[in-house]
Write an enzyme that holds these catalytic residues in place. Structure first.
Site, PDB file in Angstrom:
ATOM      1  N   LYS A   1       4.414   8.730   8.995  1.00 43.85           N
ATOM      2  CA  LYS A   1       3.894   8.274  10.219  1.00 43.85           C
ATOM      3  C   LYS A   1       5.000   8.686  11.410  1.00 43.85           C
ATOM      4  O   LYS A   1       4.876   9.648  12.242  1.00 43.85           O
ATOM      5  CB  LYS A   1       3.699   6.580  10.310  1.00 43.85           C
ATOM      6  CG  LYS A   1       2.552   6.349   9.036  1.00 43.85           C
ATOM      7  CD  LYS A   1       2.007   4.788   9.421  1.00 43.85           C
ATOM      8  CE  LYS A   1       1.279   4.430   8.325  1.00 43.85           C
ATOM      9  NZ  LYS A   1      -0.137   4.375   8.519  1.00 43.85           N
TER      10      LYS A   1
ATOM     11  N   ASP B   1       9.471   2.314   0.158  1.00 42.72           N
ATOM     12  CA  ASP B   1       8.309   3.139   0.888  1.00 42.72           C
ATOM     13  C   ASP B   1       8.406   2.650   2.291  1.00 42.72           C
ATOM     14  O   ASP B   1       7.903   1.572   2.663  1.00 42.72           O
ATOM     15  CB  ASP B   1       6.929   2.760   0.209  1.00 42.72           C
ATOM     16  CG  ASP B   1       6.024   3.313   1.037  1.00 42.72           C
ATOM     17  OD1 ASP B   1       5.970   3.998   2.098  1.00 42.72           O
ATOM     18  OD2 ASP B   1       4.563   3.456   0.555  1.00 42.72           O
TER      19      ASP B   1
ATOM     20  N   TYR C   1       0.883  -1.147  -0.151  1.00 46.19           N
ATOM     21  CA  TYR C   1       0.080  -0.026  -0.064  1.00 46.19           C
ATOM     22  C   TYR C   1       0.909   1.256  -0.075  1.00 46.19           C
ATOM     23  O   TYR C   1       1.808   1.288   0.526  1.00 46.19           O
ATOM     24  CB  TYR C   1      -0.927  -0.088   1.246  1.00 46.19           C
ATOM     25  CG  TYR C   1      -1.662   1.136   1.369  1.00 46.19           C
ATOM     26  CD1 TYR C   1      -3.004   1.189   0.662  1.00 46.19           C
ATOM     27  CD2 TYR C   1      -1.558   2.171   2.403  1.00 46.19           C
ATOM     28  CE1 TYR C   1      -3.576   2.509   0.691  1.00 46.19           C
ATOM     29  CE2 TYR C   1      -2.287   3.420   2.315  1.00 46.19           C
ATOM     30  CZ  TYR C   1      -3.458   3.422   1.624  1.00 46.19           C
ATOM     31  OH  TYR C   1      -4.280   4.669   1.780  1.00 46.19           O
TER      32      TYR C   1
HETATM   33  N1  PMP Z   1       2.839   4.017   2.485  1.00 49.27           N
HETATM   34  C1  PMP Z   1       2.555   3.248   3.360  1.00 49.27           C
HETATM   35  C2  PMP Z   1       3.523   1.841   3.424  1.00 49.27           C
HETATM   36  C3  PMP Z   1       1.658   3.247   4.269  1.00 49.27           C
HETATM   37  O1  PMP Z   1       1.257   2.062   5.136  1.00 49.27           O
HETATM   38  C4  PMP Z   1       0.599   4.273   4.106  1.00 49.27           C
HETATM   39  C5  PMP Z   1      -0.466   4.406   5.109  1.00 49.27           C
HETATM   40  N2  PMP Z   1      -0.791   3.498   5.928  1.00 49.27           N
HETATM   41  C6  PMP Z   1       1.058   5.077   3.198  1.00 49.27           C
HETATM   42  C7  PMP Z   1       2.163   5.128   2.269  1.00 49.27           C
HETATM   43  C8  PMP Z   1       0.027   6.550   3.247  1.00 49.27           C
HETATM   44  O2  PMP Z   1       0.388   7.344   4.203  1.00 49.27           O
HETATM   45  P1  PMP Z   1      -0.557   8.525   4.679  1.00 49.27           P
HETATM   46  O3  PMP Z   1      -1.747   7.790   5.193  1.00 49.27           O
HETATM   47  O4  PMP Z   1       0.148   9.200   5.572  1.00 49.27           O
HETATM   48  O5  PMP Z   1      -0.950   9.170   3.608  1.00 49.27           O
END
Ligand code: PMP
Length: 448
Positions: A275, A247, A144
């Site tokens: 995060k 990521d 994701y």
């Molecule tokens: N990349 C990863 C691996 C994530 O787990 C998330 C959110 N869970 C995101 C990107 C997106 O981050 P945000 O919710 O702060 O937009």
């Protein structure tokens, strides 16, 4: 321990639903609509709801809250900085903060800040494509990368030309998406499968500028890269001039100050953080990477912009978080050990009522699955397990245990032994409730 009473919370939620669609700040189309519990006090790993019920917060704001609630040092650092300067375009913290990130993160030579993970991912893809001079990106099943049109959900349609498309029951599918955006921009492959990537690149490398992945696939269920896989991807990226993006929105700072890449020994070209980067109370994300790529910003070849990028309070929060993690020298080991004890108690409680259970992931990011063996591929997460996982998360809330959605649970710096005990004192009854419900759906023994 009896089930908690949520009378005040329910009243509040009724009110909130008049204003917030669904009463919540986000939504995905998965069947396990979470019970909403509003909180108004947090201390360490505990939070209290409007009825005064105490809960163990393993949710940690989707993994962001690594500093813990009411972390006095963190709070003081933020309020001290607010006394200094509130909102300016550039403050005096950039060199300090960036120097620490560059020091720890293997791929980081330069840094750009933004706010959300979604935003950092989109900007990193733009930058990576510009650097490679090729228009498409590759992503992987079960990973994701935020809620933008071009990167959310789908599954590959044909093995020969594996562009992502919608499928029945995809909880990440959405109406209103720009048509064909996923197919036009990207390919999607199974992860941990080097052959599939080799084959795709043999045919389409001239179109592919970026490969993006979670280096440890947390969103797909907590799956580690197979030995040699990341090294193989790295080699292919070098051979075909493709920008490799990790990521690390979840893994960054949770696995180590240098991110998962510092533990896995494979260095991408760019990385995105989010995060836990700023401790969990304030939104800060970052794109970090090699100088010759980041130079595209310096040279104005690629645009990256945002009103609040690098806002002072956010930078103060990043610096405070790094220093808290640096100064608490055994914190990763300690936090991980508490979370692992919680995991073991979960497995024991499930086994006691004959519910299958495994826990996987890495010590400060764990994911449970109600099945007998660890998930090896995101595609292997079947509906029965998913339903049981949702039920467990849901029923645990009624006993004051807050897991994160999709059966994850996280540690924080203030976690202590009493949190493990709190969990142990409640999980047994919660699992007994789960058993009562699941046995309604189990085939009854056939009479001899
Ligand atoms: N990349 C990863 C691996 C994530 O787990 C998330 C959110 N869970 C995101 C990107 C997106 O981050 P945000 O919710 O702060 O937009």
């Amino acid at each position: 321990m009896s089930k908690l009473n949520f009378a005040q919370c329910q009243q509040f939620i009724k009110q909130v639903k008049q204003y917030l669609p669904g009463g919540v700040h986000y939504n995905f189309r998965y069947s396990g609509k979470d019970t909403i519990i509003p909180f108004n006090k947090g201390r360490g790993s505990r939070v209290w709801d409007l009825d005064g019920n105490e809960h163990l917060d393993l949710f940690c704001k989707f993994g962001a809250l690594i500093v813990g609630h009411y972390n006095l040092e963190y709070n003081a650092r933020l309020s001290d900085y607010m006394e200094k300067v509130l909102s300016v375009d550039q403050c005096d913290l950039e060199p300090l903060v960036c120097e620490r990130i560059v020091h720890y993160v293997p791929c980081a030579e330069m840094v750009r800040f933004c706010l959300s993970g979604t935003e950092a991912v989109q900007n990193a893809i733009r930058l990576g494509r510009a650097y490679a001079g090729k228009p498409k990106f590759v992503r992987f099943r079960g990973h994701y990368h935020g809620n933008a049109d071009n990167i959310m959900g789908g599954k590959p349609q044909s093995p020969d030309y594996p562009t992502p498309d919608f499928y029945e029951g995809d909880f990440l599918d959405t109406e209103g998406r720009a048509p064909q955006i996923m197919q036009e921009q990207s390919f999607m492959l199974p992860w941990n499968n080097l052959e599939a990537l080799e084959q795709l690149l043999a045919n389409y490398a001239d179109q592919i500028g970026v490969i993006i992945m979670e280096p440890i696939c947390i969103n797909g269920g907590g799956i580690l890269p197979k030995p040699g896989y990341l090294e193989g991807v790295r080699r292919l990226c070098d051979r075909y001039h493709i920008t490799l993006i990790f990521d690390e929105v979840i893994t960054g700072f949770r696995t180590a100050l240098g991110g998962a890449q510092s533990l896995l020994g494979v260095t991408p070209d760019l990385t995105v953080f989010g995060k836990a980067l700023a401790g969990g109370a304030l939104p800060v994300s970052a794109i970090v990477g090699k100088k010759d790529i980041m130079q595209f910003y310096t040279d104005q070849k690629v645009i990256h912009a945002g009103t609040f990028n690098g806002y002072p309070l956010g930078l103060a929060a990043v610096l405070a978080t790094i220093e808290l993690l640096e100064n608490d020298t055994d914190c990763y080991q300690r936090m991980g050990s508490f979370l692992m004890q919680i995991a073991q108690s979960l497995v024991d409680a499930a086994q006691a009522v004959d519910i299958p259970m495994v826990v996987q992931g890495v010590p400060n990011i764990l994911i449970f699955h109600s099945q007998n063996s660890a998930l090896e591929y995101p595609e292997g997460y079947n509906d029965d397990t998913k339903l049981r996982d949702i039920l467990i998360t849901r029923l645990c809330k009624e006993y004051g245990i807050q897991f994160s959605p999709i059966s994850r649970f996280y540690s924080n710096l203030l976690m202590e032994e009493t949190d493990v005990e709190f969990f142990q004192s409640r999980i047994g009854e919660a699992m007994a409730d789960v058993k009562k419900i699941t046995s309604l759906f189990e085939p009854s023994p056939v009479a001899a």
